[in-house]
Scaffold this motif. Sequence first.
Motif, short mmCIF file in Angstrom:
data_model
loop_
_atom_site.label_atom_id
_atom_site.label_comp_id
_atom_site.label_asym_id
_atom_site.label_seq_id
_atom_site.Cartn_x
_atom_site.Cartn_y
_atom_site.Cartn_z
N GLY A 205 132.27 -52.31 82.50
CA GLY A 205 132.13 -52.15 83.85
C GLY A 205 132.71 -53.33 84.40
O GLY A 205 133.26 -53.18 85.62
N LEU A 206 132.42 -54.65 84.05
CA LEU A 206 133.12 -55.77 84.60
C LEU A 206 134.57 -56.12 84.56
O LEU A 206 135.23 -56.59 85.12
N MET A 207 135.15 -55.36 83.56
CA MET A 207 136.69 -55.22 83.14
C MET A 207 137.52 -54.60 84.23
O MET A 207 137.08 -53.69 84.75
N ASP A 208 138.74 -55.07 84.31
CA ASP A 208 139.76 -54.47 85.13
C ASP A 208 140.93 -54.21 84.18
O ASP A 208 140.83 -54.49 82.98
N GLU A 209 142.05 -53.88 84.52
CA GLU A 209 143.09 -53.51 83.91
C GLU A 209 143.55 -54.80 82.97
O GLU A 209 144.36 -54.81 82.25
N GLU A 210 143.10 -55.92 83.21
CA GLU A 210 143.50 -57.13 82.43
C GLU A 210 142.56 -57.37 81.36
O GLU A 210 142.69 -58.35 80.70
N GLY A 211 141.60 -56.69 81.20
CA GLY A 211 140.83 -56.64 80.06
C GLY A 211 139.76 -57.65 80.26
O GLY A 211 139.10 -57.86 81.40
N LEU A 212 139.15 -58.43 79.26
CA LEU A 212 138.31 -59.35 79.08
C LEU A 212 138.79 -60.73 79.79
O LEU A 212 137.87 -61.66 80.01
N LYS A 213 140.05 -60.78 79.73
CA LYS A 213 140.61 -62.05 80.13
C LYS A 213 140.03 -62.89 81.35
O LYS A 213 139.79 -64.07 81.31
N ASN A 214 139.77 -62.13 82.35
CA ASN A 214 139.33 -62.73 83.66
C ASN A 214 137.82 -62.65 83.84
O ASN A 214 137.33 -63.02 84.80
N VAL A 215 137.15 -62.47 82.60
CA VAL A 215 135.70 -62.20 82.65
C VAL A 215 135.19 -63.46 81.74
O VAL A 215 135.65 -63.37 80.74
N GLU B 232 124.53 -50.91 74.97
CA GLU B 232 124.10 -51.25 76.39
C GLU B 232 125.04 -52.40 77.29
O GLU B 232 125.50 -52.17 78.25
N LEU B 233 124.93 -53.41 76.32
CA LEU B 233 125.54 -54.85 76.74
C LEU B 233 127.07 -54.44 76.91
O LEU B 233 127.62 -54.84 78.12
N ILE B 234 127.76 -53.91 76.18
CA ILE B 234 128.94 -53.45 76.11
C ILE B 234 129.39 -52.58 76.99
O ILE B 234 130.42 -52.85 77.87
N SER B 235 128.72 -51.39 77.38
CA SER B 235 128.78 -50.78 78.51
C SER B 235 128.96 -51.54 79.90
O SER B 235 129.64 -51.35 80.82
N ASP C 158 129.83 -64.74 83.37
CA ASP C 158 129.82 -63.34 84.18
C ASP C 158 129.21 -62.20 83.40
O ASP C 158 128.33 -61.59 84.13
N ILE C 159 129.43 -62.32 82.09
CA ILE C 159 128.76 -61.25 81.33
C ILE C 159 127.28 -61.49 81.18
O ILE C 159 126.36 -60.63 81.61
N CYS C 160 126.86 -62.65 81.16
CA CYS C 160 125.36 -63.04 81.23
C CYS C 160 124.68 -62.72 82.34
O CYS C 160 123.49 -62.05 82.32
N LYS C 161 125.27 -63.09 83.34
CA LYS C 161 124.78 -62.48 84.72
C LYS C 161 124.72 -61.31 84.88
O LYS C 161 123.83 -60.58 85.32
N ALA C 162 125.56 -60.53 84.54
CA ALA C 162 125.69 -59.17 84.73
C ALA C 162 124.68 -58.14 83.80
O ALA C 162 124.16 -57.13 84.33
N THR C 163 124.77 -58.79 82.60
CA THR C 163 123.62 -58.15 81.73
C THR C 163 122.41 -58.65 81.67
O THR C 163 121.45 -58.27 80.98
N ASN C 164 121.94 -59.77 82.46
CA ASN C 164 120.91 -60.43 82.62
C ASN C 164 120.34 -61.02 81.36
O ASN C 164 118.96 -60.71 80.90
N ILE C 165 121.09 -61.49 80.65
CA ILE C 165 120.78 -62.31 79.34
C ILE C 165 121.24 -63.58 79.40
O ILE C 165 121.91 -64.19 80.26
N PHE D 275 123.45 -63.70 74.41
CA PHE D 275 125.08 -63.44 74.22
C PHE D 275 125.55 -63.68 72.85
O PHE D 275 126.03 -62.81 72.21
N TYR D 276 125.26 -65.14 72.48
CA TYR D 276 125.87 -65.48 71.11
C TYR D 276 124.87 -64.78 69.87
O TYR D 276 125.44 -64.69 68.76
N HIS D 277 123.72 -64.23 70.33
CA HIS D 277 122.82 -63.83 69.31
C HIS D 277 123.58 -62.27 69.08
O HIS D 277 123.65 -61.79 67.78
N TYR D 278 124.01 -61.58 69.96
CA TYR D 278 124.82 -60.01 69.78
C TYR D 278 126.43 -60.17 69.62
O TYR D 278 126.69 -59.31 69.09
N PHE D 279 126.86 -61.44 69.88
CA PHE D 279 128.38 -61.55 69.85
C PHE D 279 128.68 -62.88 69.19
O PHE D 279 128.07 -63.98 69.98
N GLN D 280 129.67 -62.92 68.40
CA GLN D 280 130.03 -64.22 67.94
C GLN D 280 131.10 -65.03 69.10
O GLN D 280 130.88 -66.28 69.11
#
Length: 191
Positions: free
Chosen positions: A21-31, A14-17, A35-42, A47-52
């Motif tokens: 959705g936040l990404m553009d053609e530049e990938g994660l570099k501009n996110v 769910e988080l990855i989905s 931003d991820i925590c705000k969009a995923t409401n975590i 975040f660090y629990h799910y991803f290193q």
Amino acid sequence: MFYERERSSKKKEELISIIVGLMDEEGLKNVTIKDICKATNISIGAFYHYFQSKDSIVDEMFILMDEFFLVSQEAILQHPTTTEQIIDFVNHFGIYVERWGYYANLLIMRSHITKYSHNKKRRLYGILEEIILKGINDKEFKVKVDAEELIVMIFVIMRGYLLEWVNREHDYPVRDNMVKQATYLLKSLTI
């Protein structure tokens, strides 16, 4: 224990989905992680629990793909012939990558793909190897087939069409093309 792992995997998916959705053609570099925590409401801690790290998101995508194939393995192996099993394997791969969508696959193609794409210990490879070895043992191939070479050919087809999708952009029938090309290959090898 299994339930907790399954729940954690679903949450990561769910988080990855959302992240995709936040990404553009530049990938994660501009996110940013913020931003991820705000969009995923975590929280950042969650975040660090799910991803290193932000970069480990792609690693988790490969792990989730292997888990998808573990769940799909029984359905794939239900087909009566090796050809049908391999084609369904390719179809499941296509289903999976189409579900992630264009930007997720763009991210994967631009990332450290070799860490996972050539790893023979992945369950994904084991399933395909099992299918091919059974086909060889059952003499379903009309020519001598080296299992390792056929595995490589199948993955080249799948990765090649992923690359073609990235080059052509959004509205490309990636799964259909993967399945069609794998079918052509297998018809030339089987009885």
